[in-house]
Design a protein around this motif. Structure first.
Motif, mmCIF file in Angstrom:
data_model
loop_
_atom_site.group_PDB
_atom_site.id
_atom_site.type_symbol
_atom_site.label_atom_id
_atom_site.label_comp_id
_atom_site.label_asym_id
_atom_site.label_seq_id
_atom_site.Cartn_x
_atom_site.Cartn_y
_atom_site.Cartn_z
ATOM 1 N N PHE A 146 0.831 -1.197 0.000
ATOM 2 C CA PHE A 146 0.000 0.000 0.000
ATOM 3 C C PHE A 146 0.867 1.249 0.000
ATOM 4 O O PHE A 146 2.027 1.242 0.414
ATOM 5 C CB PHE A 146 -0.936 0.022 1.220
ATOM 6 C CG PHE A 146 -0.238 0.386 2.498
ATOM 7 C CD1 PHE A 146 -0.252 1.690 2.967
ATOM 8 C CD2 PHE A 146 0.457 -0.571 3.220
ATOM 9 C CE1 PHE A 146 0.413 2.034 4.139
ATOM 10 C CE2 PHE A 146 1.109 -0.244 4.398
ATOM 11 C CZ PHE A 146 1.090 1.067 4.853
ATOM 12 N N VAL A 147 0.273 2.330 -0.489
ATOM 13 C CA VAL A 147 0.861 3.672 -0.405
ATOM 14 C C VAL A 147 -0.244 4.610 0.048
ATOM 15 O O VAL A 147 -1.359 4.584 -0.489
ATOM 16 C CB VAL A 147 1.401 4.160 -1.766
ATOM 17 C CG1 VAL A 147 1.922 5.592 -1.638
ATOM 18 C CG2 VAL A 147 2.484 3.245 -2.291
ATOM 19 N N ARG A 148 0.039 5.424 1.064
ATOM 20 C CA ARG A 148 -0.901 6.469 1.474
ATOM 21 C C ARG A 148 -0.176 7.800 1.483
ATOM 22 O O ARG A 148 0.910 7.928 2.033
ATOM 23 C CB ARG A 148 -1.498 6.193 2.853
ATOM 24 C CG ARG A 148 -2.261 7.407 3.409
ATOM 25 C CD ARG A 148 -3.088 7.093 4.620
ATOM 26 N NE ARG A 148 -4.386 6.570 4.219
ATOM 27 C CZ ARG A 148 -5.497 6.701 4.958
ATOM 28 N NH1 ARG A 148 -5.454 7.312 6.122
ATOM 29 N NH2 ARG A 148 -6.637 6.212 4.545
ATOM 30 N N GLN A 149 -0.793 8.783 0.827
ATOM 31 C CA GLN A 149 -0.245 10.131 0.739
ATOM 32 C C GLN A 149 -1.161 11.089 1.488
ATOM 33 O O GLN A 149 -2.393 10.949 1.448
ATOM 34 C CB GLN A 149 -0.153 10.557 -0.731
ATOM 35 C CG GLN A 149 0.589 11.866 -0.964
ATOM 36 C CD GLN A 149 2.097 11.685 -0.968
ATOM 37 O OE1 GLN A 149 2.599 10.609 -1.268
ATOM 38 N NE2 GLN A 149 2.807 12.746 -0.655
ATOM 39 N N TYR A 150 -0.546 12.074 2.189
ATOM 40 C CA TYR A 150 -1.306 13.064 2.944
ATOM 41 C C TYR A 150 -1.129 14.450 2.333
ATOM 42 O O TYR A 150 -0.185 14.711 1.587
ATOM 43 C CB TYR A 150 -0.858 13.096 4.403
ATOM 44 C CG TYR A 150 -1.146 11.816 5.149
ATOM 45 C CD1 TYR A 150 -2.283 11.688 5.927
ATOM 46 C CD2 TYR A 150 -0.284 10.729 5.073
ATOM 47 C CE1 TYR A 150 -2.561 10.515 6.613
ATOM 48 C CE2 TYR A 150 -0.548 9.545 5.742
ATOM 49 C CZ TYR A 150 -1.688 9.447 6.517
ATOM 50 O OH TYR A 150 -1.953 8.284 7.168
ATOM 51 N N GLN A 151 -2.041 15.349 2.709
ATOM 52 C CA GLN A 151 -1.968 16.741 2.278
ATOM 53 C C GLN A 151 -2.297 17.633 3.464
ATOM 54 O O GLN A 151 -2.989 17.226 4.394
ATOM 55 C CB GLN A 151 -2.950 16.993 1.129
ATOM 56 C CG GLN A 151 -4.394 16.657 1.478
ATOM 57 C CD GLN A 151 -5.313 16.707 0.287
ATOM 58 O OE1 GLN A 151 -5.186 17.582 -0.561
ATOM 59 N NE2 GLN A 151 -6.261 15.776 0.213
ATOM 60 N N LYS A 152 -1.784 18.860 3.412
ATOM 61 C CA LYS A 152 -2.021 19.813 4.494
ATOM 62 C C LYS A 152 -3.124 20.779 4.083
ATOM 63 O O LYS A 152 -3.000 21.496 3.085
ATOM 64 C CB LYS A 152 -0.733 20.574 4.822
ATOM 65 C CG LYS A 152 -0.819 21.410 6.091
ATOM 66 C CD LYS A 152 0.529 22.032 6.413
ATOM 67 C CE LYS A 152 0.482 22.811 7.718
ATOM 68 N NZ LYS A 152 1.789 23.433 8.047
ATOM 69 N N ILE A 153 -4.210 20.794 4.864
ATOM 70 C CA ILE A 153 -5.363 21.632 4.563
ATOM 71 C C ILE A 153 -5.735 22.412 5.812
ATOM 72 O O ILE A 153 -6.051 21.821 6.854
ATOM 73 C CB ILE A 153 -6.560 20.787 4.095
ATOM 74 C CG1 ILE A 153 -6.200 20.038 2.799
ATOM 75 C CG2 ILE A 153 -7.791 21.659 3.878
ATOM 76 C CD1 ILE A 153 -7.276 19.107 2.313
#
Length: 279
Positions: free
Chosen positions: A216-223
């Protein structure tokens, strides 16, 4: 076949196993928020840089814990548009479910389906259990000690790397026990916020005889100051059935919208609605 609702018992068993794999992997990926070629995972292209002096494993764990506690106290609610897809390596979508996930602190999640297509069997056996498990985990009905903490992992710091707009520490995560809710792989941690930016790996324990491999790969973002999931991809190699991919897109976040609305007086809310109408 995955695209047929009139599946054989073997196909239904396979779907159940794949569904369990998706649930297990997504659950420990979700725990981390408490804070390309289709044959492989999306790769990072930025070079690995030397680690700056003075950064240690215990410091990272302490900062991760502090970040998660801060997030827990400040994140009151959010809504996000989710797109779940199960696809094959040729890009064919076997099933899709789109809806809006709503979170209200401290532990309530609800999911409202807005559209669905493809195999009803896959949605029933793979996507719906996945969504239900996340909702139950948020409410504390399912508890798995899968936090990225010193109790569960040791970290081998290997350098620094750019992940999109974020500069990160890179660490190899080594689980301290063979548990399907822990993973072996890599972590990318933002050098300023000490938040998880990216995770990639596979379960620390083999999930079943039928599941030969699960990555698996999980990517995050800053909001609005909060680190929230951006995209998940889970690649499952099923014995005799080949590789399938689960993709989850997270879009159109509204963060602390309900709290901000509740904070308005009736006059302020009326003015805000009038302004929206004018625009």
């Amino acid at each position: 076949m995955w695209s047929e609702d009139r599946a054989t018992p073997n196909a239904k068993l396979t779907l159940s196993l794949v569904a369990a794999t998706f649930v297990a992997i997504t659950m420990f990926a979700v725990a981390a928020t408490a804070q390309s070629s289709q044959e492989s995972q999306p790769e990072l292209t930025a070079p690995l840089e030397p680690l700056r002096p003075g950064v240690a494993e215990n410091q990272l764990f302490a900062e991760l814990d502090a970040h998660n506690e801060l997030r827990k106290s400040a994140l009151h609610d959010y809504t996000v548009l989710r797109t779940y897809q199960v696809i094959d390596l040729k890009g064919k979508v076997h099933a899709e479910e789109i809806g809006r996930m709503e979170f209200r602190a401290p532990d309530k999640k609800t999911f409202t389906v807005t559209s669905e297509k493809g195999s009803g069997l896959i949605r029933h056996k793979a996507l719906n259990p996945l969504i239900s498990s996340e909702i139950e985990a948020a409410a504390g009905k399912e508890h798995h000690d899968s936090a990225i903490s010193s109790a569960n992992y040791s970290l081998d710091l290997v350098g620094e790397q750019q992940v999109g707009p974020y500069h990160c520490f890179v660490a190899v995560a080594v689980p301290k026990r063979k548990d399907k809710y822990l993973f072996e792989g890599k972590l990318w941690i933002d050098v300023d916020d000490y938040a998880v930016v990216r995770i990639e790996g596979h379960p620390a324990r083999k999930l079943s005889f039928w599941i030969q491999r699960a990555d698996f790969v999980r990517q995050y973002q800053k909001i609005n100051g909060f680190w929230l999931p951006e995209k998940d991809q889970t690649f499952v190699q099923v014995r005799l059935y080949g590789k399938k991919v689960l993709s989850i897109e997270h879009q159109n976040y509204v963060v602390n919208g309900a709290q901000n609305k509740e904070a308005l007086t009736p006059i302020q809310e009326a003015r805000a609605q009038a302004d929206v109408g004018v625009n």
